[in-house]
Design a protein around this motif. Structure first.
Motif, short mmCIF file in Angstrom:
data_model
loop_
_atom_site.label_atom_id
_atom_site.label_comp_id
_atom_site.label_asym_id
_atom_site.label_seq_id
_atom_site.Cartn_x
_atom_site.Cartn_y
_atom_site.Cartn_z
N PHE A 50 33.57 38.72 30.35
CA PHE A 50 33.88 37.40 29.55
C PHE A 50 34.48 36.67 30.72
CE2 PHE A 50 36.20 34.32 27.49
CZ PHE A 50 34.75 33.78 26.27
N LEU A 51 33.77 35.18 31.51
CA LEU A 51 34.37 34.62 31.80
C LEU A 51 34.17 33.23 31.53
CD1 LEU A 51 35.34 34.55 34.72
CD2 LEU A 51 32.22 33.71 35.04
N ALA A 60 29.35 33.44 40.08
CA ALA A 60 29.63 34.31 41.54
C ALA A 60 29.47 35.73 41.21
CB ALA A 60 29.83 33.41 42.38
N ASP A 61 28.76 36.53 42.45
CA ASP A 61 29.59 38.32 43.11
C ASP A 61 31.02 37.77 42.46
OD1 ASP A 61 26.50 38.21 43.10
OD2 ASP A 61 26.40 38.32 45.03
N ASN A 62 31.77 37.09 42.73
CA ASN A 62 33.35 37.64 43.38
C ASN A 62 33.77 36.88 41.60
OD1 ASN A 62 32.99 34.80 43.63
ND2 ASN A 62 34.17 34.49 45.80
N ALA A 63 33.07 36.25 41.19
CA ALA A 63 34.30 36.03 39.91
C ALA A 63 35.01 37.10 39.10
CB ALA A 63 32.80 35.26 38.74
N ARG A 64 36.12 36.48 39.06
CA ARG A 64 36.97 37.08 38.19
C ARG A 64 36.45 37.19 36.70
NH1 ARG A 64 41.78 34.22 41.46
NH2 ARG A 64 41.57 35.20 43.37
N TRP A 65 35.91 38.24 36.07
CA TRP A 65 35.96 38.66 34.80
C TRP A 65 37.05 39.14 34.19
CZ3 TRP A 65 30.44 37.46 32.82
CH2 TRP A 65 29.88 37.33 33.53
N GLN A 66 36.89 39.10 32.81
CA GLN A 66 38.51 39.30 32.11
C GLN A 66 37.35 40.51 31.01
OE1 GLN A 66 40.96 36.15 30.90
NE2 GLN A 66 39.88 35.07 32.38
N TYR A 79 41.72 33.85 23.60
CA TYR A 79 40.77 32.14 24.75
C TYR A 79 40.60 30.81 23.73
CZ TYR A 79 39.72 36.81 27.84
OH TYR A 79 39.45 37.76 28.08
N ASP A 80 41.97 30.71 23.85
CA ASP A 80 41.49 28.97 23.50
C ASP A 80 40.61 28.15 24.29
OD1 ASP A 80 41.79 26.97 22.00
OD2 ASP A 80 44.27 26.47 22.25
N HIS A 81 39.49 27.52 24.07
CA HIS A 81 38.50 27.79 25.24
C HIS A 81 37.47 26.65 24.60
CE1 HIS A 81 35.65 27.39 28.62
NE2 HIS A 81 34.75 28.11 27.69
N VAL A 84 31.44 26.22 27.70
CA VAL A 84 30.54 27.40 28.34
C VAL A 84 31.08 28.88 28.36
CG1 VAL A 84 29.03 28.37 29.96
CG2 VAL A 84 28.46 26.15 29.65
N ALA A 85 31.14 29.77 28.37
CA ALA A 85 31.45 31.08 28.79
C ALA A 85 30.12 32.04 28.59
CB ALA A 85 32.62 31.47 27.19
#
Length: 724
Positions: A50-51, A60-66, A79-81, A84-85
């Motif tokens: 999840f991002l 991006a390839d280096n995205a910090r996925w959760q 995720y109080d968001h 876009v996710a």
């Protein structure tokens, strides 16, 4: 040690060090999450990457996925968001020649764009609909990468709240949202995410899709027609046929897009308390040389519903008074399990509610299935609440989504009506005081188009273009006094009535951070108002006394809600069919940790208002007609004694008893006999109390059958005040 081994060791410890450093810095690192195998239903439920980036650009390839669980709304997982996710999952699948593979989503809030193995499958708009993609050309044997971009945005400030763009009903703009309807914080705690199940369906050569199922009587209640509109996908082998089964009935037909099945003398579906909610399993299969290529199942019922021109309801040609409540289960639909819905339905049936209005939204499919099984009728709203854009693009999207609602949910027997817009601007003249640019014609053409589209799709149940402000009296809350409910009404459908009440002190402390005293400061009141409490209406219109302590205030609000609820419900029931055909209390439960109109709090603890509704909605009721609770010394006291029987059962030689009490002392008792017929709502006589001293009193009324068994009881409390 070899050079290669040394390099590998350095790389290993460098990676560990980076991960530890990121963790210490509060960064979340999630590896590429994988499902090694699908279950027998093809479910893709589980942990996904999840991002919540807010960017519409491909990560991006280096995205910090959760990590996030699917299905699930993202707010419920921390995720109080809004906006876009991105969701990503790697799963393993198998393919074979002539195999058809379809990817199904059962609910994404609100915009979705989907890619599989780098190929874009398509897009979808809307939070409640199921949608799917043919992934046959793109699915691989082995690992597959599924990527979903979800966008659940805030409405633009210039559009919110009169010209909304998102068709989310109470999930974007409503009095019971976090922050309420009219504050700047009313869009907080976003409902976005993949909240419904995701699955991969695979079958050989052909797939059947039930696009719409309709059940309608053709001759009385004996002859029926089941119409199944099919989508048929794939390469069909020669001589493939459709096989259908409904209970003991079965047959075959050539493979085609519409299947017409005549059924004679089925067991009928009745609401709870009026008969059995009989259901049948419909199975449709594509069969070739004895082999089932694909099939689907649905539960259906045989039920005729009709509303007269006077707005009186008939189920299977039996007249029925709709005794209802408004319902929003939860702000985040993924939080509701089948057990949660069953509990809420049991609360409704326990209060003798026979119809529930799913208020200005579409809820999770499991609720409708359980209402079918448990015999609870549904008035189903489309998710339009107040004002929306009047543009061709929005009109087209709304027509598309209302069509989706009817096709997807129309086979549920418990749904007896569609209502398409709650309080639209063109019917809500109160908006002229709220909006300087109010247009009294806004959304009128929209609602006409929605009604036309819905009427073409469904001729088996009534359709209402709007739920009108005229049907929402709100006496004693937004105008007038609560005792005004004792007066006659000219409105046949009462879609909303009620009042707020605080929950008990323990529950209130869970909502407002260990609250222990009455709010005093502006900051204190802001916390209460964020959690939906309406101060002006409570103190200035309802004139509920705060008292000196928090406990007194809680008690006063609860007593007010209970008194108003019972008076209104009984008054409308006494006016059954003259003119009232339906009444709906507002509302059953609180849908997030708040203090609003629920007769039951968010944690499902009933307030006194629930028990008042339960008493007033008893199918058999000795109803007491009164219009005040305080009398001056010497003032005459006269009550109307009514016998109400909503059931299909008659009770000849019944007995009506009315008693006057002060404390435990019985001051007067009167009895008379009556024939309590089915579907009876009749004034029997009046009760005139003897002269009374200053004090508190109650009147108890009971109905007994001919054998002396108590059928029902009721009470009325009043006070004699000293003369001024």
């Amino acid at each position: 040690m070899s050079a290669n081994s040394w390099c590998e060791m350095k790389r290993y410890w460098w990676t560990v060090g980076v991960i530890l450093l990121l963790l210490l810095q509060g960064c979340s690192v999630t590896p590429m999450l994988k499902l090694t195998a699908l279950d027998s239903g093809g479910s893709l439920a589980g942990k996904w990457a999840f991002l919540p980036s807010g960017s519409a650009e491909m990560p991006a390839d280096n995205a910090r996925w959760q990590s996030i669980t699917v299905p699930g709304n993202w707010y419920t997982q921390g995720y109080d968001h809004h906006g876009v996710a991105w969701y990503r999952l790697i799963f393993t699948a198998t393919t074979a020649p002539e195999m058809i593979s379809t990817l199904h989503f059962n609910g994404v809030d609100y915009f979705a764009d989907v890619w599989l193995n780098g190929k874009m499958l398509g897009s979808h708009e809307g939070y409640f609909q199921a949608f799917s993609f043919d992934v046959t050309p793109h699915l691989r044997s082995g690992e597959n990468t599924l990527l979903v971009r979800v966008n659940s945005p805030l409405e633009k400030s210039e559009d919110f709240s009169l010209r909304k763009r998102l068709i989310k009903g109470i999930f974007s703009h409503h009095d019971t949202r976090p922050g309420g309807a009219w504050s700047e914080r009313g869009q907080e705690k976003n409902t976005g995410g993949i909240w419904g199940t995701v699955r991969l369906q695979q079958s050989a050569q052909v797939q059947l899709v039930a696009q719409q199922i309709q059940v309608q009587p053709t001759q009385g209640l004996e002859q029926w027609l089941v119409k199944v509109d099919l989508g048929v996908f794939g390469t069909l082998p020669a001589n493939t046929q459709l096989h259908w089964r409904i209970g003991a009935w079965q047959g075959n037909s050539p493979l085609r897009n519409t299947l017409l099945i005549p059924i004679a003398n089925p067991k009928l579906w009745f609401p709870h308390g009026y008969g059995e909610p009989n259901l049948y399993k419909l199975t449709v299969s594509a069969v070739n040389n004895g082999k089932v290529l694909d099939s689907f199942e649905r539960s259906i019922g045989f039920r005729k519903v009709r509303q007269s021109s006077q707005e009186i309801w008939y189920i299977n040609d039996q007249r029925i008074l709709l005794k209802g409540t408004n319902y929003i289960a939860n702000q985040w639909l993924s939080e509701m399990t089948a057990a949660d819905f069953r509990r809420d339905i049991q609360l409704m049936l326990g209060a003798h509610i026979n119809t529930v209005r799913v208020h200005a939204h579409v809820t999770a499919p499991e609720f409708y299935r359980l209402c079918d099984e448990m015999g609870l009728m549904i008035w189903q709203d489309f998710p339009l609440q107040w004002g929306y854009q009047d543009t061709p693009v929005f009109h087209q999207q709304a027509v598309s989504q209302v069509s989706d609602m009817i096709r997807q949910f129309g086979h549920y027997t418990s749904i007896i009506q569609w209502t398409l817009h709650n309080e639209p601007p063109w019917d809500a003249d109160w908006m002229q005081w709220k909006y300087p640019d109010y247009n009294p014609q806004q959304n009128k053409v929209l609602d006409q188009r929605l009604y036309q589209a819905a009427s073409k799709l469904d001729k088996t149940r009534p359709i209402a273009a709007i739920s009108s402000t005229q049907q929402h009296p709100w006496l004693g809350w937004y105008s007038g006094r609560w005792l005004d409910y004792a007066k006659p009404t000219k409105v046949a459908t009462i879609a909303e009535f009620g009042a707020q009440a605080l929950p008990d002190r323990f529950t209130l402390a869970k909502i407002i951070d260990e609250v222990s005293a009455l709010p005093r400061s502006k900051v204190d009141w802001q916390k209460w108002e964020y959690h939906n409490f309406q101060r002006k209406e409570t103190l200035d219109i309802a004139k509920v006394s705060q008292g000196k302590t928090l406990d007194e205030f809680i008690t006063n609000t609860q007593q007010y809600q209970a008194q108003l609820t019972q008076l209104a419900a009984e008054s409308y029931r006494r006016q059954a069919y003259r003119p009232v055909g339906a009444l709906f209390q507002f509302m059953l439960v609180e849908n997030w940790p708040s203090m609003n109109w629920g007769a039951v709090d968010f944690w499902r603890n009933p307030k006194p208002g629930y028990y008042a509704l339960q008493r007033a909605y008893q199918p058999i009721l000795p109803s007491l007609a009164w219009n005040k609770v305080s009398y001056a010394l010497g003032e005459p006291i006269k009550l109307g004694l009514w016998a109400l029987n909503d059931s299909f059962t008659a009770y000849p030689a019944a007995q009506y008893q009315v008693s006057l009490l002060q404390g435990n002392k019985r001051l007067d008792t009167q009895r008379f006999n009556l024939d309590l017929s089915a579907d009876m709502h009749q004034h029997m006589r009046d009760y005139i109390a003897p002269s009374l001293a200053v004090g508190d009193y109650r009147i108890e009324a009971t109905l007994h059958d001919a054998q002396g068994k108590q059928l029902s009881s009721n009470e009325y409390r009043f006070t004699i005040q000293p003369q001024q």
